[in-house]
Motif scaffolding. Structure first.
Motif, PDB file in Angstrom:
ATOM      1  N   ILE A 214       0.823  -1.211   0.000  1.00 16.22           N
ATOM      2  CA  ILE A 214       0.000   0.000   0.000  1.00 16.22           C
ATOM      3  C   ILE A 214       0.856   1.260   0.000  1.00 16.22           C
ATOM      4  CG2 ILE A 214      -1.895  -1.210   1.127  1.00 16.22           C
ATOM      5  CD1 ILE A 214      -1.095   0.127   3.744  1.00 16.22           C
ATOM      6  N   TRP A 215       2.119   1.155   0.435  1.00 20.55           N
ATOM      7  CA  TRP A 215       2.969   2.349   0.443  1.00 20.55           C
ATOM      8  C   TRP A 215       3.248   2.815  -0.984  1.00 20.55           C
ATOM      9  CZ3 TRP A 215       7.848   3.653  -1.394  1.00 20.55           C
ATOM     10  CH2 TRP A 215       8.361   4.864  -0.919  1.00 20.55           C
ATOM     11  N   VAL A 216       3.463   1.897  -1.908  1.00 21.69           N
ATOM     12  CA  VAL A 216       3.704   2.270  -3.301  1.00 21.69           C
ATOM     13  C   VAL A 216       2.461   2.945  -3.890  1.00 21.69           C
ATOM     14  CG1 VAL A 216       4.240   1.400  -5.593  1.00 21.69           C
ATOM     15  CG2 VAL A 216       5.394   0.443  -3.604  1.00 21.69           C
ATOM     16  N   PHE A 217       1.288   2.410  -3.559  1.00 24.00           N
ATOM     17  CA  PHE A 217       0.066   3.032  -4.059  1.00 24.00           C
ATOM     18  C   PHE A 217      -0.105   4.438  -3.498  1.00 24.00           C
ATOM     19  CE2 PHE A 217      -4.385   4.100  -3.320  1.00 24.00           C
ATOM     20  CZ  PHE A 217      -4.864   4.077  -4.624  1.00 24.00           C
ATOM     21  N   VAL A 218       0.123   4.598  -2.216  1.00 27.33           N
ATOM     22  CA  VAL A 218      -0.017   5.928  -1.599  1.00 27.33           C
ATOM     23  C   VAL A 218       0.994   6.899  -2.197  1.00 27.33           C
ATOM     24  CG1 VAL A 218       0.208   7.205   0.565  1.00 27.33           C
ATOM     25  CG2 VAL A 218      -1.009   5.025   0.523  1.00 27.33           C
ATOM     26  N   LEU A 219       2.215   6.439  -2.419  1.00 26.52           N
ATOM     27  CA  LEU A 219       3.218   7.288  -3.060  1.00 26.52           C
ATOM     28  C   LEU A 219       2.754   7.729  -4.445  1.00 26.52           C
ATOM     29  CD1 LEU A 219       6.124   8.478  -3.187  1.00 26.52           C
ATOM     30  CD2 LEU A 219       6.844   6.259  -4.118  1.00 26.52           C
ATOM     31  N   THR A 220       2.173   6.792  -5.181  1.00 22.73           N
ATOM     32  CA  THR A 220       1.689   7.119  -6.529  1.00 22.73           C
ATOM     33  C   THR A 220       0.518   8.078  -6.484  1.00 22.73           C
ATOM     34  OG1 THR A 220       2.393   4.930  -7.275  1.00 22.73           O
ATOM     35  CG2 THR A 220       0.856   6.134  -8.677  1.00 22.73           C
ATOM     36  N   ALA A 221      -0.455   7.808  -5.596  1.00 27.59           N
ATOM     37  CA  ALA A 221      -1.670   8.621  -5.555  1.00 27.59           C
ATOM     38  C   ALA A 221      -1.437  10.003  -4.965  1.00 27.59           C
ATOM     39  CB  ALA A 221      -2.749   7.890  -4.750  1.00 27.59           C
ATOM     40  N   VAL A 222      -0.519  10.116  -4.023  1.00 31.42           N
ATOM     41  CA  VAL A 222      -0.337  11.389  -3.312  1.00 31.42           C
ATOM     42  C   VAL A 222       0.692  12.286  -3.988  1.00 31.42           C
ATOM     43  CG1 VAL A 222       0.414  12.419  -1.120  1.00 31.42           C
ATOM     44  CG2 VAL A 222      -1.087  10.420  -1.120  1.00 31.42           C
ATOM     45  N   ILE A 223       1.740  11.694  -4.563  1.00 34.86           N
ATOM     46  CA  ILE A 223       2.842  12.512  -5.094  1.00 34.86           C
ATOM     47  C   ILE A 223       2.975  12.375  -6.604  1.00 34.86           C
ATOM     48  CG2 ILE A 223       5.337  12.867  -5.027  1.00 34.86           C
ATOM     49  CD1 ILE A 223       5.306  12.076  -2.115  1.00 34.86           C
ATOM     50  N   ILE A 224       3.085  11.140  -7.107  1.00 34.18           N
ATOM     51  CA  ILE A 224       3.398  10.951  -8.523  1.00 34.18           C
ATOM     52  C   ILE A 224       2.263  11.435  -9.427  1.00 34.18           C
ATOM     53  CG2 ILE A 224       3.909   9.235 -10.294  1.00 34.18           C
ATOM     54  CD1 ILE A 224       5.370   7.610  -8.189  1.00 34.18           C
ATOM     55  N   VAL A 225       1.025  11.051  -9.118  1.00 32.33           N
ATOM     56  CA  VAL A 225      -0.108  11.446  -9.967  1.00 32.33           C
ATOM     57  C   VAL A 225      -0.324  12.960  -9.976  1.00 32.33           C
ATOM     58  CG1 VAL A 225      -2.613  11.264 -10.237  1.00 32.33           C
ATOM     59  CG2 VAL A 225      -1.250   9.207  -9.830  1.00 32.33           C
ATOM     60  N   PRO A 226      -0.330  13.655  -8.833  1.00 27.54           N
ATOM     61  CA  PRO A 226      -0.484  15.118  -8.891  1.00 27.54           C
ATOM     62  C   PRO A 226       0.652  15.815  -9.635  1.00 27.54           C
ATOM     63  CG  PRO A 226      -1.000  14.329  -6.699  1.00 27.54           C
ATOM     64  CD  PRO A 226      -0.408  13.178  -7.428  1.00 27.54           C
ATOM     65  N   VAL A 227       1.884  15.342  -9.427  1.00 30.88           N
ATOM     66  CA  VAL A 227       3.013  15.958 -10.137  1.00 30.88           C
ATOM     67  C   VAL A 227       2.886  15.720 -11.641  1.00 30.88           C
ATOM     68  CG1 VAL A 227       5.511  15.869 -10.450  1.00 30.88           C
ATOM     69  CG2 VAL A 227       4.547  15.851  -8.150  1.00 30.88           C
ATOM     70  N   THR A 228       2.478  14.510 -12.023  1.00 31.71           N
ATOM     71  CA  THR A 228       2.270  14.221 -13.447  1.00 31.71           C
ATOM     72  C   THR A 228       1.170  15.102 -14.036  1.00 31.71           C
ATOM     73  OG1 THR A 228       2.941  11.927 -13.053  1.00 31.71           O
ATOM     74  CG2 THR A 228       1.774  12.399 -15.109  1.00 31.71           C
ATOM     75  N   GLY A 229       0.087  15.304 -13.288  1.00 24.80           N
ATOM     76  CA  GLY A 229      -0.982  16.178 -13.755  1.00 24.80           C
ATOM     77  C   GLY A 229      -0.528  17.610 -13.934  1.00 24.80           C
TER      78      GLY A 229
ATOM     79  N   ILE B 280      -5.772   8.083 -16.063  1.00 29.21           N
ATOM     80  CA  ILE B 280      -5.059   7.972 -14.784  1.00 29.21           C
ATOM     81  C   ILE B 280      -5.996   7.654 -13.629  1.00 29.21           C
ATOM     82  CG2 ILE B 280      -3.797   9.319 -13.058  1.00 29.21           C
ATOM     83  CD1 ILE B 280      -2.185  10.547 -15.305  1.00 29.21           C
ATOM     84  N   PRO B 281      -7.135   8.361 -13.446  1.00 30.65           N
ATOM     85  CA  PRO B 281      -8.041   7.999 -12.343  1.00 30.65           C
ATOM     86  C   PRO B 281      -8.563   6.580 -12.443  1.00 30.65           C
ATOM     87  CG  PRO B 281      -8.582  10.179 -13.203  1.00 30.65           C
ATOM     88  CD  PRO B 281      -7.604   9.577 -14.144  1.00 30.65           C
ATOM     89  N   PHE B 282      -8.763   6.076 -13.659  1.00 28.67           N
ATOM     90  CA  PHE B 282      -9.259   4.704 -13.819  1.00 28.67           C
ATOM     91  C   PHE B 282      -8.233   3.696 -13.305  1.00 28.67           C
ATOM     92  CE2 PHE B 282      -9.168   0.900 -16.547  1.00 28.67           C
ATOM     93  CZ  PHE B 282     -10.362   0.326 -16.143  1.00 28.67           C
ATOM     94  N   PHE B 283      -6.972   3.851 -13.705  1.00 26.28           N
ATOM     95  CA  PHE B 283      -5.947   2.904 -13.298  1.00 26.28           C
ATOM     96  C   PHE B 283      -5.658   2.983 -11.799  1.00 26.28           C
ATOM     97  CE2 PHE B 283      -4.823   3.260 -17.888  1.00 26.28           C
ATOM     98  CZ  PHE B 283      -4.974   1.928 -18.211  1.00 26.28           C
ATOM     99  N   THR B 284      -5.547   4.197 -11.267  1.00 29.70           N
ATOM    100  CA  THR B 284      -5.265   4.322  -9.835  1.00 29.70           C
ATOM    101  C   THR B 284      -6.434   3.822  -8.994  1.00 29.70           C
ATOM    102  OG1 THR B 284      -6.026   6.631  -9.971  1.00 29.70           O
ATOM    103  CG2 THR B 284      -3.657   6.230 -10.102  1.00 29.70           C
ATOM    104  N   GLY B 285      -7.661   4.142  -9.400  1.00 25.03           N
ATOM    105  CA  GLY B 285      -8.819   3.664  -8.643  1.00 25.03           C
ATOM    106  C   GLY B 285      -8.942   2.154  -8.672  1.00 25.03           C
ATOM    107  N   THR B 286      -8.730   1.552  -9.849  1.00 25.84           N
ATOM    108  CA  THR B 286      -8.803   0.093  -9.957  1.00 25.84           C
ATOM    109  C   THR B 286      -7.691  -0.573  -9.164  1.00 25.84           C
ATOM    110  OG1 THR B 286      -9.737   0.353 -12.178  1.00 25.84           O
ATOM    111  CG2 THR B 286      -8.883  -1.813 -11.587  1.00 25.84           C
TER     112      THR B 286
END
Length: 209
Positions: A65-80, A103-109
């Motif tokens: 879950i740490w990798v997911f949180v890192l992606t959702a909190v930091i990587i996805v907003p920075v990419t956006g 992006i929301p589809f993949f992260t949510g799934t």
């Protein structure tokens, strides 16, 4: 009510305090919401960096879950933000818009599958040793799912509006084809009537002769 009177320029002195109170209430609510969002962002970033050791625990092999949180909190907003800057600099690009929508589809799934497949033992382990990370994980999954549903509804509404506009600008070809035989029949009727008149006139002339 107040907005209609203000828009019409008929706001009296008795309505001015109510309008000012409503504006101040809206301003205060906006400030409180903004402060809560900023506090959540700061807390989320702190949790990500503080719980980085969760990447190496045994439960991470099943549900990291740490990798997911890192992606959702930091990587996805920075990419956006990067995609928004690129579009603002070079104009809108269809490929980038599709990537942003997916992006929301993949992260949510991804987050939903991690949550569903997490064993009770791992959930208890995270709850004891990384309670803040587990809470942030659940909040991130809910936000990603809401973002995906909102994006999907927006795409459907825009697609329906574009389809309706296109159908109005370009009517269906069936109606055009149905109109062609009618026009041909009208022309044939006109030709036959003119020929009949010509024949009648010639008959009258021959009678006189």
């Amino acid at each position: 009510g107040l907005f209609a009177m203000y828009a019409g320029g008929r706001m009296s002195q008795e309505d001015a305090p109510a309008m000012g109170a409503a504006f101040m209430c809206l301003l205060c609510c906006s400030c409180i919401f903004l402060c809560l969002v900023l506090a959540f962002i700061v807390w989320a970033v702190w949790v990500v960096f503080d719980s980085s050791s969760a990447y190496y625990v045994s439960c991470a092999e099943e549900s990291n879950i740490w990798v997911f949180v890192l992606t959702a909190v930091i990587i996805v907003p920075v990419t956006g933000m990067i995609i928004s800057l690129i579009q603002a600099q070079f104009g809108r690009n269809v490929t980038l818009m599709i990537i942003t929508s997916c992006i929301p589809f993949f992260t949510g799934t991804w987050g939903f599958l991690l949550w569903v497949n997490m064993t009770r033992d791992c959930e208890k382990y995270y709850d004891i040793h990384y309670s803040s990370l587990l809470l942030l994980f659940k909040i991130s999954v809910v936000l990603c799912v809401i973002s995906f549903i909102t994006t999907l509804c927006t795409i459907c509404i825009l697609g329906g509006a574009m389809a309706a506009g296109y159908s109005q600008l370009n009517p269906s070809s069936d109606a055009t084809y149905h109109d062609i035989p009618d026009s041909l029949n009208d022309n044939e009727k006109q030709k036959s009537s003119s020929q009949g008149q010509a024949g009648g006139a010639s008959g009258v002339t021959e009678g006189y002769v």
